[in-house]
Design a protein around this motif. Structure first.
Motif, PDB file in Angstrom:
ATOM      1  N   TYR A  84     -47.965 -69.005 -53.854  1.00  0.00           N
ATOM      2  CA  TYR A  84     -48.195 -70.398 -53.508  1.00  0.00           C
ATOM      3  C   TYR A  84     -47.790 -71.289 -54.674  1.00  0.00           C
ATOM      4  CZ  TYR A  84     -52.451 -69.890 -56.298  1.00  0.00           C
ATOM      5  OH  TYR A  84     -53.326 -69.638 -57.330  1.00  0.00           O
ATOM      6  N   TRP A  85     -47.532 -72.562 -54.360  1.00  0.00           N
ATOM      7  CA  TRP A  85     -47.117 -73.536 -55.363  1.00  0.00           C
ATOM      8  C   TRP A  85     -48.359 -74.151 -55.992  1.00  0.00           C
ATOM      9  CZ3 TRP A  85     -42.986 -74.625 -58.007  1.00  0.00           C
ATOM     10  CH2 TRP A  85     -42.889 -75.832 -58.695  1.00  0.00           C
ATOM     11  N   ASP A  86     -48.518 -73.939 -57.298  1.00  0.00           N
ATOM     12  CA  ASP A  86     -49.644 -74.494 -58.045  1.00  0.00           C
ATOM     13  C   ASP A  86     -49.221 -75.866 -58.572  1.00  0.00           C
ATOM     14  OD1 ASP A  86     -51.731 -75.155 -59.723  1.00  0.00           O
ATOM     15  OD2 ASP A  86     -51.931 -73.116 -60.534  1.00  0.00           O
ATOM     16  N   ARG A  87     -49.821 -76.927 -58.005  1.00  0.00           N
ATOM     17  CA  ARG A  87     -49.430 -78.287 -58.391  1.00  0.00           C
ATOM     18  C   ARG A  87     -49.787 -78.591 -59.839  1.00  0.00           C
ATOM     19  NH1 ARG A  87     -51.378 -81.796 -53.167  1.00  0.00           N
ATOM     20  NH2 ARG A  87     -50.178 -80.612 -51.638  1.00  0.00           N
ATOM     21  N   GLU A  88     -50.902 -78.052 -60.313  1.00  0.00           N
ATOM     22  CA  GLU A  88     -51.329 -78.336 -61.681  1.00  0.00           C
ATOM     23  C   GLU A  88     -50.365 -77.739 -62.697  1.00  0.00           C
ATOM     24  OE1 GLU A  88     -55.309 -76.938 -62.063  1.00  0.00           O
ATOM     25  OE2 GLU A  88     -56.090 -78.330 -60.574  1.00  0.00           O
ATOM     26  N   LYS A  89     -49.876 -76.539 -62.432  1.00  0.00           N
ATOM     27  CA  LYS A  89     -48.948 -75.861 -63.346  1.00  0.00           C
ATOM     28  C   LYS A  89     -47.488 -76.157 -63.022  1.00  0.00           C
ATOM     29  CE  LYS A  89     -52.044 -71.915 -63.924  1.00  0.00           C
ATOM     30  NZ  LYS A  89     -52.201 -70.475 -63.684  1.00  0.00           N
ATOM     31  N   SER A  90     -47.257 -76.746 -61.853  1.00  0.00           N
ATOM     32  CA  SER A  90     -45.899 -76.991 -61.361  1.00  0.00           C
ATOM     33  C   SER A  90     -45.070 -75.707 -61.387  1.00  0.00           C
ATOM     34  CB  SER A  90     -45.201 -78.085 -62.179  1.00  0.00           C
ATOM     35  OG  SER A  90     -45.835 -79.322 -61.981  1.00  0.00           O
ATOM     36  N   ALA A  91     -45.673 -74.642 -60.849  1.00  0.00           N
ATOM     37  CA  ALA A  91     -44.991 -73.339 -60.824  1.00  0.00           C
ATOM     38  C   ALA A  91     -45.543 -72.511 -59.672  1.00  0.00           C
ATOM     39  CB  ALA A  91     -45.218 -72.605 -62.146  1.00  0.00           C
ATOM     40  N   TRP A  92     -44.741 -71.536 -59.254  1.00  0.00           N
ATOM     41  CA  TRP A  92     -45.198 -70.592 -58.248  1.00  0.00           C
ATOM     42  C   TRP A  92     -46.193 -69.636 -58.876  1.00  0.00           C
ATOM     43  CZ3 TRP A  92     -44.455 -71.074 -53.233  1.00  0.00           C
ATOM     44  CH2 TRP A  92     -43.402 -71.863 -52.785  1.00  0.00           C
ATOM     45  N   THR A  93     -47.256 -69.313 -58.142  1.00  0.00           N
ATOM     46  CA  THR A  93     -48.311 -68.440 -58.634  1.00  0.00           C
ATOM     47  C   THR A  93     -48.550 -67.322 -57.626  1.00  0.00           C
ATOM     48  OG1 THR A  93     -49.332 -70.333 -59.723  1.00  0.00           O
ATOM     49  CG2 THR A  93     -50.695 -68.371 -59.452  1.00  0.00           C
ATOM     50  N   ASP A  94     -48.767 -66.107 -58.141  1.00  0.00           N
ATOM     51  CA  ASP A  94     -49.079 -64.984 -57.269  1.00  0.00           C
ATOM     52  C   ASP A  94     -50.538 -65.050 -56.840  1.00  0.00           C
ATOM     53  OD1 ASP A  94     -46.558 -63.958 -57.430  1.00  0.00           O
ATOM     54  OD2 ASP A  94     -47.025 -62.500 -58.982  1.00  0.00           O
ATOM     55  N   GLY A  95     -50.761 -64.780 -55.560  1.00  0.00           N
ATOM     56  CA  GLY A  95     -52.110 -64.721 -55.019  1.00  0.00           C
ATOM     57  C   GLY A  95     -52.565 -63.276 -54.938  1.00  0.00           C
ATOM     58  N   HIS A  96     -53.397 -63.006 -53.954  1.00  0.00           N
ATOM     59  CA  HIS A  96     -53.944 -61.673 -53.741  1.00  0.00           C
ATOM     60  C   HIS A  96     -52.866 -60.726 -53.213  1.00  0.00           C
ATOM     61  CE1 HIS A  96     -56.887 -58.609 -52.773  1.00  0.00           C
ATOM     62  NE2 HIS A  96     -56.350 -58.517 -51.563  1.00  0.00           N
ATOM     63  N   THR A  97     -52.916 -59.455 -53.626  1.00  0.00           N
ATOM     64  CA  THR A  97     -51.987 -58.446 -53.131  1.00  0.00           C
ATOM     65  C   THR A  97     -52.692 -57.545 -52.132  1.00  0.00           C
ATOM     66  OG1 THR A  97     -50.743 -58.447 -55.200  1.00  0.00           O
ATOM     67  CG2 THR A  97     -50.452 -56.555 -53.761  1.00  0.00           C
ATOM     68  N   ASN A  98     -52.105 -57.398 -50.951  1.00  0.00           N
ATOM     69  CA  ASN A  98     -52.596 -56.470 -49.933  1.00  0.00           C
ATOM     70  C   ASN A  98     -51.703 -55.241 -49.939  1.00  0.00           C
ATOM     71  OD1 ASN A  98     -54.737 -58.030 -48.658  1.00  0.00           O
ATOM     72  ND2 ASN A  98     -53.098 -59.379 -47.965  1.00  0.00           N
ATOM     73  N   PHE A  99     -52.302 -54.083 -49.742  1.00  0.00           N
ATOM     74  CA  PHE A  99     -51.545 -52.835 -49.674  1.00  0.00           C
ATOM     75  C   PHE A  99     -51.693 -52.243 -48.283  1.00  0.00           C
ATOM     76  CE2 PHE A  99     -52.073 -53.322 -54.194  1.00  0.00           C
ATOM     77  CZ  PHE A  99     -50.866 -52.877 -54.699  1.00  0.00           C
ATOM     78  N   PHE A 100     -50.578 -51.791 -47.726  1.00  0.00           N
ATOM     79  CA  PHE A 100     -50.545 -51.149 -46.420  1.00  0.00           C
ATOM     80  C   PHE A 100     -49.904 -49.781 -46.577  1.00  0.00           C
ATOM     81  CE2 PHE A 100     -50.275 -55.689 -45.688  1.00  0.00           C
ATOM     82  CZ  PHE A 100     -51.206 -55.902 -44.691  1.00  0.00           C
ATOM     83  N   THR A 101     -50.392 -48.798 -45.824  1.00  0.00           N
ATOM     84  CA  THR A 101     -49.706 -47.520 -45.724  1.00  0.00           C
ATOM     85  C   THR A 101     -48.807 -47.604 -44.504  1.00  0.00           C
ATOM     86  OG1 THR A 101     -51.568 -46.338 -46.714  1.00  0.00           O
ATOM     87  CG2 THR A 101     -49.952 -45.020 -45.497  1.00  0.00           C
TER      88      THR A 101
END
Length: 158
Positions: free
Chosen positions: A37-54
């Motif tokens: 997602y785009w973090d407006r405060e940092k003006s950069a893309w930020t990684d969120g939560h990672t989901n794992f699937f088999t």
């Protein structure tokens, strides 16, 4: 009939494991899907939560996955979502999300791939059938005369 069909875009997290069994070939690997997602405060893309699937593949799809898919590659997976919950002795219950894949492909938005059609072993011989005649038969002079005779005379418009 009420299955949950998902389409997931992520990165291959583990090397595919290929197995031959009496039911046919199968392969499985873990897929990591991280929200960005785009973090407006940092003006950069930020990684969120990672989901794992088999991800589970069967038959020819499993053979092709074993030949083509490697750790770290971006892929698109479409299939049936199955969520399992288990409780092991002395441990807390845990859940896992599996995808019974119907389609797996490389994400061409993030790289290139060279497609090569898989050869099918033991392919049945094609049955030779004659090609149907799709041409419309031409009109004869007698048909033209009959059409002219049957056509009504035009009515003048006043």
């Amino acid at each position: 009939m009420n299955e949950t069909i998902v389409c997931v875009v992520g990165n291959v997290a583990t090397q595919p494991v290929y197995r031959e069994s009496a039911a046919g070939p199968s392969a499985r690997f873990r897929l990591a899907v991280t929200a960005r997602y785009w973090d407006r405060e940092k003006s950069a893309w930020t990684d969120g939560h990672t989901n794992f699937f088999t991800v589970w593949a069967n038959r020819q799809l499993a053979v092709n996955v074993a030949a083509c898919v490697e750790v770290g590659q971006p892929v698109v997976v479409q299939g049936r979502l199955k969520v399992r919950t288990e409780t092991r002795e002395g441990q807390q219950p845990w859940a896992s999300a599996d995808i019974d894949a119907v389609v797996i492909g490389h994400d061409l938005a993030r790289g290139t791939a060279l497609f090569q059609r898989a050869a099918r072993p033991d392919a049945p011989a094609a049955v030779s059938r004659p090609e149907p005649n799709w041409e419309t038969p031409g009109r004869t002079d007698t048909q033209d005369e009959r059409t002219d005779q049957q056509a009504p005379e035009p009515v003048p418009v006043t």
